[in-house]
Scaffold this motif. Structure first.
Motif, PDB file in Angstrom:
ATOM      1  N   ILE A 187       0.548  -1.222   0.013  1.00  0.00           N
ATOM      2  CA  ILE A 187      -0.004   0.615   0.372  1.00  0.00           C
ATOM      3  C   ILE A 187       0.691   1.285  -0.320  1.00  0.00           C
ATOM      4  CG2 ILE A 187      -1.577   1.398   1.384  1.00  0.00           C
ATOM      5  CD1 ILE A 187      -2.676  -1.075   2.266  1.00  0.00           C
ATOM      6  N   LEU A 188       1.996   1.713   0.635  1.00  0.00           N
ATOM      7  CA  LEU A 188       2.805   2.387   0.952  1.00  0.00           C
ATOM      8  C   LEU A 188       3.749   2.274  -0.225  1.00  0.00           C
ATOM      9  CD1 LEU A 188       4.219   1.937   4.135  1.00  0.00           C
ATOM     10  CD2 LEU A 188       1.926   3.395   3.960  1.00  0.00           C
ATOM     11  N   ASP A 189       3.975   1.393  -1.128  1.00  0.00           N
ATOM     12  CA  ASP A 189       4.992   1.817  -2.036  1.00  0.00           C
ATOM     13  C   ASP A 189       3.719   2.113  -2.784  1.00  0.00           C
ATOM     14  OD1 ASP A 189       7.319   0.815  -1.091  1.00  0.00           O
ATOM     15  OD2 ASP A 189       6.788  -1.530  -2.434  1.00  0.00           O
ATOM     16  N   ALA A 190       2.419   1.729  -3.291  1.00  0.00           N
ATOM     17  CA  ALA A 190       1.532   1.907  -4.532  1.00  0.00           C
ATOM     18  C   ALA A 190       1.223   3.792  -4.021  1.00  0.00           C
ATOM     19  CB  ALA A 190       0.289   1.505  -4.055  1.00  0.00           C
ATOM     20  N   LEU A 191       1.521   4.082  -3.264  1.00  0.00           N
ATOM     21  CA  LEU A 191       1.046   5.772  -2.897  1.00  0.00           C
ATOM     22  C   LEU A 191       2.101   6.783  -3.101  1.00  0.00           C
ATOM     23  CD1 LEU A 191      -0.998   5.675   1.032  1.00  0.00           C
ATOM     24  CD2 LEU A 191      -1.857   6.236  -1.622  1.00  0.00           C
ATOM     25  N   ALA A 192       3.189   5.893  -3.008  1.00  0.00           N
ATOM     26  CA  ALA A 192       4.360   6.768  -3.596  1.00  0.00           C
ATOM     27  C   ALA A 192       4.460   6.985  -5.027  1.00  0.00           C
ATOM     28  CB  ALA A 192       5.922   5.799  -2.740  1.00  0.00           C
ATOM     29  N   ALA A 193       4.605   5.475  -5.608  1.00  0.00           N
ATOM     30  CA  ALA A 193       3.688   5.793  -7.286  1.00  0.00           C
ATOM     31  C   ALA A 193       2.267   6.801  -7.565  1.00  0.00           C
ATOM     32  CB  ALA A 193       3.093   4.186  -7.578  1.00  0.00           C
ATOM     33  N   GLY A 197       5.063  -2.113   9.440  1.00  0.00           N
ATOM     34  CA  GLY A 197       4.378  -3.031  10.774  1.00  0.00           C
ATOM     35  C   GLY A 197       3.294  -2.495  11.118  1.00  0.00           C
ATOM     36  N   VAL A 198       2.675  -1.490  10.753  1.00  0.00           N
ATOM     37  CA  VAL A 198       0.985  -1.748  10.950  1.00  0.00           C
ATOM     38  C   VAL A 198      -0.003  -2.178  10.171  1.00  0.00           C
ATOM     39  CG1 VAL A 198      -1.006   0.736  11.307  1.00  0.00           C
ATOM     40  CG2 VAL A 198       1.206   0.439  12.122  1.00  0.00           C
ATOM     41  N   PRO A 199      -1.035  -3.357  10.679  1.00  0.00           N
ATOM     42  CA  PRO A 199      -1.893  -4.146   9.826  1.00  0.00           C
ATOM     43  C   PRO A 199      -2.998  -2.177   8.672  1.00  0.00           C
ATOM     44  CG  PRO A 199      -1.812  -4.211  11.874  1.00  0.00           C
ATOM     45  CD  PRO A 199      -1.167  -3.184  12.335  1.00  0.00           C
ATOM     46  N   PRO A 200      -2.598  -2.983   7.741  1.00  0.00           N
ATOM     47  CA  PRO A 200      -3.391  -2.532   7.106  1.00  0.00           C
ATOM     48  C   PRO A 200      -4.998  -1.501   6.841  1.00  0.00           C
ATOM     49  CG  PRO A 200      -2.803  -4.779   5.856  1.00  0.00           C
ATOM     50  CD  PRO A 200      -2.797  -4.639   7.082  1.00  0.00           C
ATOM     51  N   GLY A 201      -5.401  -2.251   7.788  1.00  0.00           N
ATOM     52  CA  GLY A 201      -6.558  -1.338   8.105  1.00  0.00           C
ATOM     53  C   GLY A 201      -6.307  -0.165   9.033  1.00  0.00           C
ATOM     54  N   LEU A 202      -5.646  -0.485  10.088  1.00  0.00           N
ATOM     55  CA  LEU A 202      -5.204   0.548  10.263  1.00  0.00           C
ATOM     56  C   LEU A 202      -4.206   1.570  10.001  1.00  0.00           C
ATOM     57  CD1 LEU A 202      -5.072   1.845  13.430  1.00  0.00           C
ATOM     58  CD2 LEU A 202      -3.252   0.793  14.303  1.00  0.00           C
ATOM     59  N   ALA A 203      -3.631   1.102   9.267  1.00  0.00           N
ATOM     60  CA  ALA A 203      -2.528   2.138   8.252  1.00  0.00           C
ATOM     61  C   ALA A 203      -3.265   2.518   7.238  1.00  0.00           C
ATOM     62  CB  ALA A 203      -1.957   1.649   7.290  1.00  0.00           C
ATOM     63  N   LEU A 204      -4.505   2.348   6.646  1.00  0.00           N
ATOM     64  CA  LEU A 204      -5.490   2.940   5.714  1.00  0.00           C
ATOM     65  C   LEU A 204      -6.757   4.187   6.778  1.00  0.00           C
ATOM     66  CD1 LEU A 204      -6.807   0.055   3.568  1.00  0.00           C
ATOM     67  CD2 LEU A 204      -5.586   2.121   2.885  1.00  0.00           C
ATOM     68  N   HIS A 205      -6.580   3.402   8.229  1.00  0.00           N
ATOM     69  CA  HIS A 205      -7.695   4.873   8.925  1.00  0.00           C
ATOM     70  C   HIS A 205      -6.953   6.142   8.956  1.00  0.00           C
ATOM     71  CE1 HIS A 205     -10.461   5.705  11.999  1.00  0.00           C
ATOM     72  NE2 HIS A 205      -9.163   6.161  12.961  1.00  0.00           N
ATOM     73  N   LYS A 206      -4.706   5.799   9.524  1.00  0.00           N
ATOM     74  CA  LYS A 206      -4.773   6.650  10.172  1.00  0.00           C
ATOM     75  C   LYS A 206      -4.111   7.666   8.963  1.00  0.00           C
ATOM     76  CE  LYS A 206      -1.582   4.532  13.450  1.00  0.00           C
ATOM     77  NZ  LYS A 206      -1.947   5.370  14.869  1.00  0.00           N
ATOM     78  N   ILE A 207      -3.928   6.430   7.333  1.00  0.00           N
ATOM     79  CA  ILE A 207      -4.003   7.825   6.409  1.00  0.00           C
ATOM     80  C   ILE A 207      -5.318   8.766   6.497  1.00  0.00           C
ATOM     81  CG2 ILE A 207      -4.192   7.372   3.655  1.00  0.00           C
ATOM     82  CD1 ILE A 207      -2.095   5.292   4.043  1.00  0.00           C
ATOM     83  N   GLY A 208      -6.460   8.113   6.440  1.00  0.00           N
ATOM     84  CA  GLY A 208      -7.786   8.805   6.364  1.00  0.00           C
ATOM     85  C   GLY A 208      -7.464  10.206   7.345  1.00  0.00           C
ATOM     86  N   MET A 209      -7.419   9.635   7.915  1.00  0.00           N
ATOM     87  CA  MET A 209      -7.504  11.017   9.287  1.00  0.00           C
ATOM     88  C   MET A 209      -6.573  11.637   9.223  1.00  0.00           C
ATOM     89  SD  MET A 209      -9.997  10.342  11.539  1.00  0.00           S
ATOM     90  CE  MET A 209      -9.440  11.447  12.441  1.00  0.00           C
ATOM     91  N   LYS A 210      -4.973  11.825   9.077  1.00  0.00           N
ATOM     92  CA  LYS A 210      -4.328  12.817   7.941  1.00  0.00           C
ATOM     93  C   LYS A 210      -4.525  13.101   6.993  1.00  0.00           C
ATOM     94  CE  LYS A 210       0.044  13.947   9.047  1.00  0.00           C
ATOM     95  NZ  LYS A 210       0.395  14.970  10.197  1.00  0.00           N
ATOM     96  N   LEU A 211      -5.164  12.580   6.237  1.00  0.00           N
ATOM     97  CA  LEU A 211      -5.598  13.387   4.888  1.00  0.00           C
ATOM     98  C   LEU A 211      -6.923  14.997   5.548  1.00  0.00           C
ATOM     99  CD1 LEU A 211      -5.611  11.033   2.458  1.00  0.00           C
ATOM    100  CD2 LEU A 211      -3.806  13.148   2.809  1.00  0.00           C
TER     101      LEU A 211
END
Length: 216
Positions: A6-12, A56-70
């Motif tokens: 997911i992180l690699d895809a976002l960088a792309a 190291g963060v599970p995908p669901g939590l990572a995506l939630h954190k991304i949404g909150m940051k945005l």
């Protein structure tokens, strides 16, 4: 689709957005608010910076954190919509460390539905949903059919491109473009162009990283 992917895809996506800056800005100047690219670029930059803390963060939590940051980063009308997309995806993938294709397709669909609900828009209104909804529906279908990954990505990229171009012939009923009436005809929706670029970048990233066995 684990967190590193997911992180690699976002960088792309960030690289692809920057590479298409001139066209996206031109489209937004024609029928948008003029700040679409600036807001999207800001959001991409923030996600790249916060990537290390998501390792190291599970995908669901990572995506939630991304949404909150945005939510606190992207301005304009697109900020709450894009943040809702990521948070809805995160909620759907909660507790799943390695989502399979069906699970990821369901999460993507929930994210698109969140945009649809929050923006009170649908297909045919010359918004980003004119790309996201058809792509989401196709992804669900292809994942359910166990379509081989190269074919799946090729079809998703083609679907995004086709529906992005189709917005040329639409009269907008949402956003600033809705005030232009028929003057918006002949112009591609900038949000759709951004989504098309992002979807292509994600597909390319996935294809580069999978093993031959995973592509089957």
């Amino acid at each position: 689709m684990n967190t590193p992917m997911i992180l690699d895809a976002l960088a792309a996506v960030q690289r692809a957005i920057l590479a298409n800056e001139a066209q996206i800005e031109s489209l937004d100047r024609a029928i948008g608010d003029g700040d679409h690219f600036i807001n999207v670029r800001r959001g991409c930059e923030v996600l790249v910076v916060m990537a290390p803390e998501l390792n190291g963060v599970p995908p669901g939590l990572a995506l939630h954190k991304i949404g909150m940051k945005l939510l606190g980063t992207i301005g304009g009308a697109s900020g709450p919509l894009i943040s809702s997309f990521f948070m809805a995806m995160g909620k759907t993938l909660e507790g799943i460390d390695e989502p399979d294709r069906r699970q990821f397709a369901a999460a993507f669909a929930s994210g698109v539905e969140a945009i649809k609900t929050r923006g009170k828009a649908d297909v045919g209104e010359k918004t980003m949903l004119d790309v996201l909804i058809p792509v989401s529906r196709l992804l669900l279908k292809l994942a359910d059919e166990d379509t081989l990954l190269p074919a799946l990505c090729a079809q998703l990229t083609q679907e995004a491109h086709h529906n992005m171009l189709a917005t040329k012939d639409m009269i907008a009923s949402k956003g600033r473009a809705s005030f232009l009436g028929e003057r918006a005809l002949g112009h591609i929706d900038p949000g759709c162009k951004t989504c098309e670029v992002a979807i292509a970048a994600v597909c390319e990233t996935v294809l580069r990283q999978v093993t031959p066995s995973e592509a089957a």
